[in-house]
Each structure stands twice: as structure tokens, then as C-alpha cells.
Enzyme design. Structure first.
Site, short mmCIF file in Angstrom:
data_model
loop_
_atom_site.label_atom_id
_atom_site.label_comp_id
_atom_site.label_asym_id
_atom_site.label_seq_id
_atom_site.Cartn_x
_atom_site.Cartn_y
_atom_site.Cartn_z
N LYS A 14 0.83 -1.21 0.00
CA LYS A 14 0.00 0.00 0.00
C LYS A 14 0.86 1.26 0.00
CE LYS A 14 -2.31 -1.01 3.81
NZ LYS A 14 -1.73 -2.32 4.20
N ARG A 89 -9.89 0.59 9.05
CA ARG A 89 -9.57 -0.82 9.33
C ARG A 89 -10.70 -1.52 10.05
NH1 ARG A 89 -3.46 0.11 9.33
NH2 ARG A 89 -2.48 -1.91 9.53
N ARG A 128 11.26 -6.39 5.08
CA ARG A 128 11.16 -4.96 5.40
C ARG A 128 11.68 -4.70 6.81
NH1 ARG A 128 5.36 -2.10 4.91
NH2 ARG A 128 5.05 -3.01 6.97
N ARG A 134 11.71 -1.64 11.59
CA ARG A 134 10.41 -1.63 12.29
C ARG A 134 10.26 -2.90 13.12
NH1 ARG A 134 5.16 -0.21 8.72
NH2 ARG A 134 4.13 -1.37 10.36
N ARG A 146 -0.99 -9.31 13.34
CA ARG A 146 -1.44 -8.24 12.42
C ARG A 146 -2.28 -8.82 11.29
NH1 ARG A 146 4.09 -5.75 10.92
NH2 ARG A 146 2.92 -4.22 9.71
P1 AMP Z 1 0.58 0.04 9.35
O1 AMP Z 1 1.77 0.93 9.20
O2 AMP Z 1 -0.60 0.49 8.55
O3 AMP Z 1 0.93 -1.42 9.12
O4 AMP Z 1 0.13 0.14 10.87
C1 AMP Z 1 0.99 -0.23 11.94
C2 AMP Z 1 0.16 -0.40 13.22
O5 AMP Z 1 -0.48 0.83 13.55
C3 AMP Z 1 -0.97 -1.42 13.13
O6 AMP Z 1 -0.52 -2.75 13.39
C4 AMP Z 1 -1.91 -0.90 14.20
O7 AMP Z 1 -1.43 -1.24 15.49
C5 AMP Z 1 -1.79 0.60 14.07
N1 AMP Z 1 -2.77 1.16 13.11
C6 AMP Z 1 -2.49 1.79 11.92
N2 AMP Z 1 -3.62 2.20 11.33
C7 AMP Z 1 -4.64 1.81 12.13
C8 AMP Z 1 -6.05 1.92 12.04
N3 AMP Z 1 -6.66 2.51 11.00
N4 AMP Z 1 -6.79 1.39 13.07
C9 AMP Z 1 -6.20 0.83 14.15
N5 AMP Z 1 -4.88 0.67 14.27
C10 AMP Z 1 -4.09 1.16 13.29
#
Ligand code: AMP
Length: 190
Positions: A14, A89, A128, A134, A146
């Protein structure tokens, strides 16, 4: 105005595709994951609270991410459009996003959903993890959480957007530029 929900599991690509779309269509990129990571870096109380959940691969509360998106929308009233990456989400987030946009006489134009199988996702995330550092990309148990959160809470959003005739599913495997071309074609035919 072009408002895109860029959808897919962690590791689907994404962020990479969002960067290309932002340039091509002059959109503002809103990644809740990126915003949360910058809150953590700055040591805000929101960041500290979110970190515990992120470290376990669990979603942070709806109200937290909805508040973050609301403030970004309010700050950019004249944007040509937004690309929502990693948001919404949950059903609640999707409904609230529609409400927030409605208030500004805007709406989601399209959901572009990248499809990648779990084995490939795990491989990509671990890679990654090495390059980005990360921590949630470095542990297979956190990655599994996740993907599980995605399957249970997030996948149903495809139905939410399909019922509004906005869902487009695209394979997220292959070259970055081939996938980008497919996304561009869908957008250009809107
Ligand atoms: P991402 O970078 O999108 O993979 O997000 C990393 C982490 O941030 C996720 O595993 C969640 O813990 C949190 N997170 C990001 N976006 C959301 C969202 N829209 N709703 C809830 N948690 C989020």
C-alpha cells in the site's frame, strides 16, 4: 475530487503504491500507521498509548485513529483528494470516514484492494523488518497477530465498499510498475 481507500493486508504494498498515486494524481497521503509512528517518535501521550498495541500487532482504538484523520481532513480543506492508506480498518472507522467526508460534501470515490497471499506477506514483512528496523516487522508472532486482525476486523470492509459499488480488487504480486498501471487504469476509467 478523488478520494481513494488503498486497502490490503500488512505488506501488500500500500505504501509503495500510495507514493506513486500521490504524485500522479496530486493527492494528500494519509497513512494512520505513519502518523502513529511519528507520534511515537515525538513521545506524545497518544504515541505512548498506541505503542503498546502496535508492538503486539493489535489495532489501536477507533476513536484515536478517527480523531487523527479528522484533524488531517480539517487542515486540508482545499486538497484535490486524499489517499487513505491503512485506514479505515474497522466498520466503525469506515462509517465515521463517510460521515467526516459528508460534512465537507465529499465522499470516497473508490476502494483499491491489493490481494497478496499470507506466505508472501510474511516474507515481505520480514524483509522490510531488516531494512526499515520496524520492530513489528521483525517478529513472526507479531506479524501473525497483524494478519489475524486484518482477516477478522478489516477484511469485512470489502463488503462495505462493494455494497456501494466502489470495490476493485487487484493482485498485489508482480512488478511495482505493473501493479501501478493496473491501479491507474481503474482510476482513469472512473
Ligand atoms: P501500518 O503501518 O498500517 O501497518 O500500521 C501499523 C500499526 O499501527 C498497526 O498494526 C496498528 O497497530 C496501528 N494502526 C495503523 N492504522 C490503524 C487503524 N486505521 N486502526 C487501528 N490501528 C491502526
Amino acid at each position: 475530487m478523488l478520494n481513494i481507500v488503498l486497502f490490503g493486508p500488512p505488506g501488500a504494498g500500500k505504501g509503495t503504491q500510495a507514493d506513486l498515486l500521490v504524485k500522479k494524481y496530486n493527492l494528500i497521503h494519509l497513512s494512520t500507521g505513519d502518523i502513529l509512528r511519528s507520534e511515537i517518535k515525538e513521545g506524545t501521550s497518544l504515541g505512548l498509548e498506541a505503542k503498546k498495541l502496535m508492538d503486539d500487532g493489535l489495532l489501536v482504538p477507533d476513536d484515536v485513529v478517527i480523531g487523527m484523520i479528522k484533524s488531517k481532513l480539517d487542515k486540508n480543506p482545499k486538497s484535490q483528494g486524499f489517499i487513505f492508506d491503512g485506514f479505515p480498518r474497522t466498520q466503525k472507522q469506515a462509517k465515521e470516514l463517510d460521515n467526516l467526508l459528508n460534512h465537507q460534501s465529499k465522499s470516497i470515490s473508490i476502494m483499491l484492494a491489493l490481494v497478496v497471499d499470507d506466505k508472501e506477506l510474511i516474507k515481505r514483512l520480514l524483509n522490510r523488518g531488516i531494512s526499515s528496523g520496524r520492530s513489528d516487522d521483525q517478529d513472526e508472532k507479531i506479524i501473525a497477530n497483524r494478519i489475524n486482525e486484518y482477516n477478522i476486523k478489516t477484511t469485512p470492509l470489502k463488503d462495505y465498499y462493494a455494497s456501494q459499488n466502489k470495490l476493485h480488487e487487484i493482485s498485489g504480486t508482480g512488478s511495482v510498475l505493473d501493479i501501478a498501471k493496473k491501479l491507474n487504469n481503474i482510476i482513469d476509467n472512473l
